[in-house]
Enzyme design. Structure first.
Site, PDB file in Angstrom:
ATOM      1  N   CYS A  30      -3.408  -2.682  10.165  1.00  0.00           N
ATOM      2  CA  CYS A  30      -4.444  -2.361  11.124  1.00  0.00           C
ATOM      3  C   CYS A  30      -5.718  -1.989  10.400  1.00  0.00           C
ATOM      4  CB  CYS A  30      -4.000  -1.199  12.013  1.00  0.00           C
ATOM      5  SG  CYS A  30      -2.399  -1.452  12.811  1.00  0.00           S
ATOM      6  N   ILE A  50       2.999  -5.526  14.358  1.00  0.00           N
ATOM      7  CA  ILE A  50       4.020  -6.069  13.459  1.00  0.00           C
ATOM      8  C   ILE A  50       5.391  -5.500  13.806  1.00  0.00           C
ATOM      9  CG2 ILE A  50       4.764  -6.307  11.056  1.00  0.00           C
ATOM     10  CD1 ILE A  50       2.165  -7.794  11.637  1.00  0.00           C
ATOM     11  N   GLY A  89       3.445 -12.644  -4.443  1.00  0.00           N
ATOM     12  CA  GLY A  89       4.047 -12.339  -5.738  1.00  0.00           C
ATOM     13  C   GLY A  89       3.206 -11.421  -6.588  1.00  0.00           C
TER      14      GLY A  89
END
Length: 636
Positions: free
Chosen positions: A2, A53, A364
């Protein structure tokens, strides 16, 4: 994931205007397209933009604690929130939602500031305690999530996830800090110890701030640090097994989401390792995406396709071309402060590609810093071994003199580019690494600056930050010091800033499993020969992943996520290179010698030198200044 913003009056509980905070939140609406909220009380206002989410239907913010005593605005994810919720429930806490926001509130009410050590994740949050009239601000261990601060002329402390939210406040001092210009020219970004604006600061990674109304502003407190001072003992195979367990734990903990989830895949060791472990833990094909370049020497998309085929991912790819240069103004708008890591452009493009099918993407990032994977770590390791055999009284005069006269041969094969190495060997380990990691060396900056800017800068040098950080690091060796400085300066200032702004610009949550603090704390204790062996960095990690990835993926030369700006500035972007010296905004500052800037462009376009990085730096500085202020206050 957010965006947050807030206002806290330091001296009295005056009424707060919600419209002012709404304008600040509107400036970062891209960070939270799924919802918004503003809460005000005498002397305080908290605002939030939400990207849903976890607990998509619930957990609105600003959020009140169960007893109504505290209010929270939060940006990030707490990966162990379910375990914490059960622990807190067992001690009497009550929960109304299924998300992690309410867990932070309950943890704060039980443990106070000590709750931070129990939170595993990425976060920046603010908690206002209505009874104590205090504001508590905190940032995660590595600085994955940003937090900007400013004390305004009316005695209000303002904070926000991005500088653009503070810029929306009419009382913000927009005076440019000339020392930030020096930092930016040295590193290619403005580190967390400074802001481009004198009136703005950044809460450092792993720090918190507890502000009480009516009392002086305290210094931020460091609540987490990492140490390279200890060495783990044990058999290599046992350490390898422990590392693989930590990698699996880090990846699987970040696969929890109530929305579509995927991964960035470059075809390098790090992103391939994340995708391999995601595929192992997932019951369905992992959604992956990658970006390629129109310059074959820099294009890794074939490796990404190979990993995608091996793990049968749902893979999508896209090409970055010189036409993307037209997006430079959009890039400047994302970062607010000047930001010259040219890989921001393909990072933004891969985020756009990912957002078409997912809301969360694993990256990654972090393994190079943790396990000594950069080429500069190999050089640092080797140079330190040489320094150990040669006294400083000999190294300084001999290598310094040779470095001064050796040509800057950008056109030559790598083994013949000895100028930087010679100058590095002339100093101690910290001085050598500061030179290796910098973009524009001090002698080059001095030639670019105008006499008036030289006076503005005074005796300050950007390298001081790196030297102080390395020399005071909890470390045993130069390699330890270099990695510590990477985690403290380079990672939050460059890598994490790049990923946060480019992902949030498209409403995508990026997660970095290889920055799990338990994984990093393990890596910091590894003997040097398990980090670097021969000419291989990340040695133990690569061997831990041998059962998952092909040998030629694991042990091929590191390529990196590089944008081909060198060739672009000699081809379709040559005109832009020539225009930099005559830029209206940059020229009005009087900071640089326009003749020298023109020479940089001419030499680069003609192929006499590779000045792409400094040209890109100056271009991004120009575009950033035009946004920060129409007329920089440090104009000379």
């Amino acid at each position: 994931m957010c965006g947050i913003a807030g206002l806290f009056h330091l001296n009295d509980a005056r009424p707060m205007d919600p419209a002012r905070l709404e304008r600040m939140c509107d400036a970062i609406a891209h960070r939270g397209p799924d919802g918004q909220g503003v809460w005000t009380a005498p002397g305080v206002a908290l605002g939030h933009r939400r990207l849903s989410i976890i607990d998509v239907a619930g957990s609105p913010q600003p959020m009140a604690s169960a007893d109504g005593r505290a209010m929270l605005v939060f940006n990030g994810e707490i990966y162990n929130f379910r375990e914490l919720r059960e622990e807190l429930r067992a001690s009497g806490a009550r929960f109304r939602t299924d998300g992690d926001s309410e867990v932070i509130l309950a943890a704060w009410e039980k443990w106070g500031p000590d709750c931070l050590s129990r939170l595993h994740g990425m976060f920046a949050f603010a908690i206002y305690d209505l009874e104590a009239r205090t504001l508590f601000l905190a940032r995660d261990r590595l600085g994955v999530k940003p937090l900007f601060l400013a004390t305004l002329s009316d005695g209000t402390l303002a904070f926000a996830s991005e500088l653009k939210a503070l810029l929306a406040h009419p009382l913000l001092d927009r005076t440019i800090d000339p020392l930030a210009v020096e930092d930016y020219l040295a590193w290619g970004y403005v580190p967390d110890t400074r802001s481009m604006l004198k009136g703005v600061s950044k809460l450092a990674a792993g720090h918190s701030l507890l502000v009480e109304r009516g009392k002086p502003m305290p210094a931020a407190r460091q609540w987490w640090d990492i140490s390279f001072a200890e060495r783990r003992k044990g058999k290599e195979q046992d350490l390898e097994a422990e590392l693989l367990h930590l990698l699996r734990q880090a990846v699987t903990s970040r696969m929890v989401a109530d929305v579509p989830l995927g991964a960035f895949l470059s075809g390098g060791v790090d992103s391939s390792s994340v995708v391999a472990l995601m595929a192992e833990a997932s019951g369905q094909p992992v959604k992956t995406c990658s970006i390629g370049f129109d310059v074959a020497a820099l294009d890794e998309s074939a490796y990404a396709r190979r990993i995608a085929e091996q793990f049968r991912t749902d893979h999508r790819a896209r090409l970055v071309s010189p036409d993307d240069f037209q997006a430079v103004d959009a890039l400047a708008a994302m970062f607010d402060e000047p930001f010259a890591d040219a890989s921001a452009l393909p990072t933004w493009r891969v985020c756009q590609l990912a957002r078409e099918t997912v809301t969360v993407a694993l990256s990654g990032d972090g393994a190079d810093e943790a396990f000594a994977g950069y080429r500069r770590h190999l050089f640092q390791h080797g140079e330190d071994r040489l320094r150990a055999f040669l006294p400083a009284a000999l190294r300084g005069p001999v290598f310094g003199a040779l470095g001064a006269i050796y040509p800057k041969a950008d056109w030559a094969p790598r083994p013949l580019r000895a100028k930087t190495t010679l100058l590095s060997l002339a100093g101690d380990s910290a001085e050598g690494y500061a030179r290796a990691i910098g973009v524009t060396p001090p002698e080059h900056r001095a030639r670019l600056y105008s006499p008036d800017f030289q006076r503005l800068r005074g005796d300050y040098r950007a390298e001081w930050l790196m030297l102080e950080t390395m020399r005071n690091a909890p470390a045993r060796s130069g390699l330890d010091q270099a990695q510590y400085a990477d985690l403290k300066i380079w990672l939050p200032g460059d890598i994490l800033t790049k990923v946060d702004r480019t992902s949030m610009a498209v409403g995508l949550e990026a997660r970095e499993p290889l920055l799990d603090h338990r994984l990093l704390e393990f890596a910091a204790t590894l003997p040097e020969n398990l980090r670097i062996r021969g000419q291989q960095g990340k040695w133990l990690m690569k061997h831990a992943m041998r059962g998952h990835l092909p040998e030629d993926i694991l042990f091929r030369q590191k390529q990196g996520f590089v944008t081909p700006i060198e060739s672009w500035f000699r081809g379709p972007l040559a005109g832009a290179a020539h225009d930099i010296a005559d830029s209206t905004t940059l020229g009005q500052t009087g900071w640089f010698d326009a003749g020298r800037v023109r020479a940089l462009a001419q030499d680069h376009v003609a192929g006499r030198a590779n000045n792409a990085r400094i040209l890109w730096q100056l271009l991004m500085l120009d575009r950033s200044l035009s946004r920060l202020s129409q007329a920089p206050a440090t104009k000379v």
